[in-house]
Design an enzyme around this catalytic site. Structure first.
Site, PDB file in Angstrom:
ATOM      1  N   ARG A 161     -49.035  32.833  53.631  1.00  0.00           N
ATOM      2  CA  ARG A 161     -49.248  33.686  54.812  1.00  0.00           C
ATOM      3  C   ARG A 161     -48.010  34.520  55.119  1.00  0.00           C
ATOM      4  O   ARG A 161     -48.102  35.577  55.725  1.00  0.00           O
ATOM      5  CB  ARG A 161     -49.643  32.858  56.032  1.00  0.00           C
ATOM      6  CG  ARG A 161     -48.543  31.998  56.592  1.00  0.00           C
ATOM      7  CD  ARG A 161     -48.937  31.392  57.920  1.00  0.00           C
ATOM      8  NE  ARG A 161     -48.084  30.258  58.206  1.00  0.00           N
ATOM      9  CZ  ARG A 161     -48.070  29.628  59.351  1.00  0.00           C
ATOM     10  NH1 ARG A 161     -48.872  29.998  60.311  1.00  0.00           N
ATOM     11  NH2 ARG A 161     -47.260  28.600  59.534  1.00  0.00           N
ATOM     12  N   LYS A 173     -55.768   7.300  56.776  1.00  0.00           N
ATOM     13  CA  LYS A 173     -54.581   6.659  56.151  1.00  0.00           C
ATOM     14  C   LYS A 173     -53.287   7.240  56.705  1.00  0.00           C
ATOM     15  O   LYS A 173     -52.259   6.561  56.750  1.00  0.00           O
ATOM     16  CB  LYS A 173     -54.666   6.726  54.631  1.00  0.00           C
ATOM     17  CG  LYS A 173     -54.574   8.136  54.013  1.00  0.00           C
ATOM     18  CD  LYS A 173     -53.192   8.608  53.725  1.00  0.00           C
ATOM     19  CE  LYS A 173     -53.159  10.077  53.348  1.00  0.00           C
ATOM     20  NZ  LYS A 173     -51.805  10.611  53.182  1.00  0.00           N
ATOM     21  N   ILE A 177     -45.955  19.397  57.492  1.00  0.00           N
ATOM     22  CA  ILE A 177     -46.926  18.937  58.489  1.00  0.00           C
ATOM     23  C   ILE A 177     -47.008  17.403  58.509  1.00  0.00           C
ATOM     24  O   ILE A 177     -47.004  16.780  57.451  1.00  0.00           O
ATOM     25  CB  ILE A 177     -48.308  19.564  58.185  1.00  0.00           C
ATOM     26  CG1 ILE A 177     -49.392  19.088  59.150  1.00  0.00           C
ATOM     27  CG2 ILE A 177     -48.774  19.272  56.765  1.00  0.00           C
ATOM     28  CD1 ILE A 177     -49.519  19.932  60.363  1.00  0.00           C
TER      29      ILE A 177
END
Ligand SMILES: NC(=O)c1ccc[n+]([C@@H]2O[C@H](COP(=O)([O-])OP(=O)(O)OC[C@H]3O[C@@H](n4cnc5c(N)ncnc54)[C@H](O)[C@@H]3O)[C@@H](O)[C@H]2O)c1
Ligand SMILES: O=P(O)(O)OC[C@H](O)CO
Length: 321
Positions: free
Chosen positions: A35, A180, A269
């Site tokens: 991006r 998880k 992230i």
């Protein structure tokens, strides 16, 4: 090996780079969409700066066209916006692990809504990007709504260093991938707070029990949770120190200002932080008890201390297993 293909990958973070390198190494042509503007000359991207992109990887911030397969390696919360502006033919494959906040949608639901008429699949498994980017061997699950579709896509995308196992259990694979990360935060907290290896093993096992309960309620298959996208990824993320979810938990357990760390995506992230409260709401909708997910949600929100979390989990009514 399958015929060479043109593969488009959206998201030039750690996972997008790793997938691009893997496919390029196997001889495919890869377009990696980023991006932000790209300094194509350097052949290095900020998330994995030690990796020099192979010549077959073309990095661009212009929408790729004419790809045979399209993969999404953005965070889950970015998937809808990216997927809705892509065009083309061939299957769309989500490689992210999480749940969308306001809709409770898993990635495959998002792709079905944004890419009508195209085959939808999920790629998920015990896969640290850094290892795959450097060519170490790994395996993952490739899931689609029909086994024949999953097998077809898996046979095309498997490479000599990245084995893909087909599954028709989209629900189980996606639930496992999302959950998880939350359990890995708990495992990190246990180690960070010096609660011991026994506690970590107990959290992983009881976390898996919670995953089974919700998986059953959502219609997923139990055997999926024993596979690569289930147990395989749970083990890796709860024990591998390079997991960002585990490291976030570790910081939380050590009383570091972990919340700021999680929100700062410059270091990658931490999907489990976004997933935990959404997963908890989804479980409540289905009247499923997930005390561990609930505890992690409270710890992330700063609504509970590690000491209180330990006391609450250890004083729950005894149960069978
Ligand atoms: N890193 C791994 O080892 C790994 C392995 C398997 C799966 N995953 C999953 O893949 C997904 C991506 O993880 P990652 O490690 O690549 O994360 P990352 O933080 O390294 O990179 C995310 C990329 O997405 C881009 N992005 C973020 N928000 C965006 C938006 N709104 N629009 C467009 N692009 C946006 C970022 O610029 C970045 O390039 C996550 O769901 C993660 O759970 C990661
Ligand atoms: O670094 P994490 O915690 O996001 O984990 C990366 C992958 O999902 C491991 O399979």
């Amino acid at each position: 090996m399958s015929a060479l293909r043109h593969i488009a990958i959206f998201g030039a973070g750690a996972w997008g780079i790793a997938l691009a390198q893997n496919f390029a190494r196997a001889g495919h042509k890869v377009t990696l969409w980023s991006r932000s503007p790209v300094d194509a000359a350097s052949r290095r991207l900020p998330r994995l700066p030690h990796v020099a992109l192979l010549p077959a990887v073309h990095v661009t911030n212009v929408m790729p066209e004419g790809a045979d397969d399209t993969l999404f390696a953005t965070p889950t919360h970015a998937l809808r916006d990216i997927a809705r502006v892509t065009s083309g033919r061939g299957p769309v494959i989500a490689c992210c692990k999480g749940l969308e906040r306001d809709t409770y949608a898993f990635p495959a639901d998002i792709l079905r809504a944004t890419c009508p008429g195209r085959d939808v699949a999920i790629l998920s498994g015990p896969n640290f990007a850094g290892e795959i980017a450097t060519g170490l061997p790994a395996a993952a699950t490739l899931a689609a709504s029909h086994l024949s579709m999953a097998e077809e896509i898996a046979s095309r995308l498997a490479t000599p260093r990245f084995r893909l196992y087909a599954s028709d259990d989209l629900t189980g694979v996606q639930l496992a991938g999302a959950a998880k990360n939350v359990i890995a935060i708990a495992a990190g907290i246990a180690i960070g707070a010096q609660l011991g290896e026994n506690a970590r093993a107990a959290l992983m096992t009881r976390g898996l029990a919670e995953m089974h309960r919700l998986n059953r309620a959502l219609g997923g298959q139990a055997k999926t949770l024993s596979g690569l996208s289930g147990m395989g990824d749970l083990i890796l993320t709860c024990t591998g120190p390079s997991s960002r979810n585990f490291r976030f938990g570790l910081a939380l357990g050590q009383n570091a200002d972990a919340r700021a760390l999680a929100l700062d995506e410059t270091h990658g992230i931490v999907e489990g932080c976004r997933t935990a409260p959404v997963l908890l709401k989804l479980a409540r909708r289905h009247a499923i008890d997930m005390p561990l997910v609930e505890t992690v949600s409270k710890l992330i929100a700063g609504d509970m201390s590690v000491t209180a979390a330990k006391a609450a989990l250890m004083s729950r009514p005894l149960a069978t297993e």
